[in-house]
Design a protein around this motif. Structure first.
Motif, PDB file in Angstrom:
ATOM      1  N   ARG A  76       0.826  -1.217   0.000  1.00 45.69           N
ATOM      2  CA  ARG A  76       0.000   0.000   0.000  1.00 45.69           C
ATOM      3  C   ARG A  76       0.861   1.269   0.000  1.00 45.69           C
ATOM      4  O   ARG A  76       0.586   2.242   0.699  1.00 45.69           O
ATOM      5  CB  ARG A  76      -0.959   0.001   1.199  1.00 45.69           C
ATOM      6  CG  ARG A  76      -1.905  -1.188   1.178  1.00 45.69           C
ATOM      7  CD  ARG A  76      -2.889  -1.159   2.311  1.00 45.69           C
ATOM      8  NE  ARG A  76      -3.781  -2.316   2.259  1.00 45.69           N
ATOM      9  CZ  ARG A  76      -4.738  -2.569   3.140  1.00 45.69           C
ATOM     10  NH1 ARG A  76      -4.935  -1.736   4.165  1.00 45.69           N
ATOM     11  NH2 ARG A  76      -5.507  -3.635   3.018  1.00 45.69           N
ATOM     12  N   TYR A 110      -2.535   1.586 -10.446  1.00 48.49           N
ATOM     13  CA  TYR A 110      -1.722   2.303  -9.464  1.00 48.49           C
ATOM     14  C   TYR A 110      -0.574   3.094 -10.097  1.00 48.49           C
ATOM     15  O   TYR A 110       0.243   3.662  -9.373  1.00 48.49           O
ATOM     16  CB  TYR A 110      -1.143   1.327  -8.445  1.00 48.49           C
ATOM     17  CG  TYR A 110      -2.170   0.820  -7.467  1.00 48.49           C
ATOM     18  CD1 TYR A 110      -2.322   1.399  -6.210  1.00 48.49           C
ATOM     19  CD2 TYR A 110      -3.005  -0.243  -7.800  1.00 48.49           C
ATOM     20  CE1 TYR A 110      -3.268   0.930  -5.312  1.00 48.49           C
ATOM     21  CE2 TYR A 110      -3.953  -0.726  -6.912  1.00 48.49           C
ATOM     22  CZ  TYR A 110      -4.079  -0.129  -5.666  1.00 48.49           C
ATOM     23  OH  TYR A 110      -5.027  -0.597  -4.781  1.00 48.49           O
ATOM     24  N   PRO A 285       0.894   7.673  -1.828  1.00 47.81           N
ATOM     25  CA  PRO A 285      -0.434   7.421  -1.255  1.00 47.81           C
ATOM     26  C   PRO A 285      -0.868   8.492  -0.257  1.00 47.81           C
ATOM     27  O   PRO A 285      -2.052   8.592   0.068  1.00 47.81           O
ATOM     28  CB  PRO A 285      -0.264   6.059  -0.570  1.00 47.81           C
ATOM     29  CG  PRO A 285       1.192   5.965  -0.275  1.00 47.81           C
ATOM     30  CD  PRO A 285       1.876   6.660  -1.399  1.00 47.81           C
TER      31      PRO A 285
END
Length: 414
Positions: A76, A110, A285
């Motif tokens: 992540r 992503y 992120p």
């Protein structure tokens, strides 16, 4: 106004590339007055990445290699951008195999690619003609490569039909492509765990072909334990018929050894698949939606913009840059046609010499490097070295022993 930090700026040791980058930043900011670019040198460094992210030092838009996204997504450490690009036609024009590199198990996107390469065969067109081979129709199978290498070696005077690497992880890198081309894998994931997969028919067939070319045909020469600069030197001397490489090797040979682009052709990898790689950009992120949106706009404008291809080719044409090599073919359809048209207009290399690569490479499965690739390549170097230096090497035992070592390496993949 939003300011985004981006890396990938060329260092000062590359003054021409750096000036182009700085000029592009100015042009982008002029066209996008609400976005400011904070450009930084460097790329993705796995050793410092997590610390930079945790400490708030990671750029909003950061450069990655194709081997990076899977792990970053799993941890992540990249922002999902599917919702930001779902209505962007240019993203839909990107070839699916390259978008797949940046797609997570959840099906979300992503990141975006900005460059790619595929391994094929660089070959000497003059030696092909001299050996009675058609330089416009290079081999498409390893059996064909073997037959061509024998004919080229038979020319004598120290000529070598085919050469390959076996040192400094480059042998393992090439063995990976051999196995892919034979229809196999180096590593496979089962029940969430990675295991070595090259102790297989594909792995054995690859080693058998190398063994037979080296020892039965004597078409790989007696000098072994080679790496890329050794083989480029052989090609530059006019004494090598073929070797495995990407099209970007040709400018190196031409410039270092004062050869001509017309002397060389590029063929696609024989067999079913090829090892491909490349690079792209992912997004912090922790970045705000506004920064992610602006970062995507920057990547699309700077790196994925067919409308700028002609401008970039014209700019590069005055700086001894080869234009028209079959590199970075990221797009499908009209976008690819537009880029090809610009490359053809400013081409300063013989594009017809690369048609065998362009036509067949599109039909091959493009496979990326395995996890922990460099550690695995160190092990596989030993396999390549044994086959090329020991006539009586036990091929099956080499695969068994190497698989055990690679299983240990893969056990650390998270």
């Amino acid at each position: 106004m939003v300011t985004i930090s981006v890396n990938g700026m060329p260092p000062k040791t590359q003054p021409v590339d750096r000036k182009y980058f700085e000029d592009d930043v100015k042009a982008f900011e002029k066209e996008h007055p609400k976005i400011k670019i904070d450009a930084r040198e460097g790329q993705m460094d796995p050793k410092t990445f997590s610390a930079k992210l945790a400490g708030g030092q990671l750029e909003d838009v950061y450069y990655v290699y194709f081997t990076d996204p899977a792990g970053l997504i799993q941890r992540r450490q990249g922002a999902a951008i599917t919702d930001y690009v779902k209505n962007t036609p240019r993203v839909k024009d990107i070839k699916p195999e390259y978008l797949k590199v940046f797609t997570g198990p959840d099906g979300k996107l992503y990141g975006l690619p900005n460059g790619q390469y595929s391994l094929g065969l660089i070959y000497n067109r003059a030696l092909f003609k001299k050996a009675g081979l058609d330089p416009d129709k290079p081999p498409t199978t390893w059996e064909g490569v073997r037959a061509a290498a024998k004919k080229i070696t038979a020319l004598g005077d120290g000529t070598v039909g085919y050469a390959d690497y076996s040192k400094n992880n480059q042998g393992g890198w090439h063995f990976t492509s051999w196995v892919y081309s034979m229809g196999g894998d180096i590593a496979a994931q089962k029940d969430g765990k990675w295991k070595a997969a090259f102790d297989s028919k594909a792995g054995h067939d690859a080693l058998q072909m190398l063994h037979d070319m080296r020892w039965t045909d004597n078409s790989m020469g007696t000098r072994q334990l080679l790496q890329i600069d050794d083989v480029q030197k052989m090609m530059g001397s006019g004494k090598l018929g073929m070797y495995m490489a990407g099209p970007d090797n040709i400018p190196t040979i031409v410039k270092q050894f004062e050869r001509e682009y017309s002397e060389y052709g590029v063929a696609a990898m024989p067999g079913k698949a090829t090892l491909g790689g490349g690079n792209g950009f992912m997004f912090n992120p922790k970045a705000s939606p506004e920064k992610i949106e602006a970062g995507i706009e920057w990547v699309l404008w700077k790196y994925l913009n067919p409308d700028r291809t002609e401008f970039e080719d014209k700019r590069a044409s005055g700086n001894d840059v080869p234009i028209g090599l079959p590199l970075d073919r990221l797009f499908n359809g009209a976008a690819e046609t537009e880029q090809d048209r610009a490359h053809e207009k400013y081409a300063n290399v013989p594009q017809e010499n690369y048609e065998p690569f362009v036509e067949r490479n599109a039909l091959l499965d493009q496979k990326v490097e395995p996890p922990n690739a460099q550690q695995i390549y160190t092990v596989l170097d030993g396999v390549m070295q044994a086959v090329l230096t020991k006539k009586d090497a036990d091929l099956d035992q080499l695969l068994v022993d190497a698989s055990k070592k690679v299983d240990t390496i893969l056990a650390t993949v998270r």
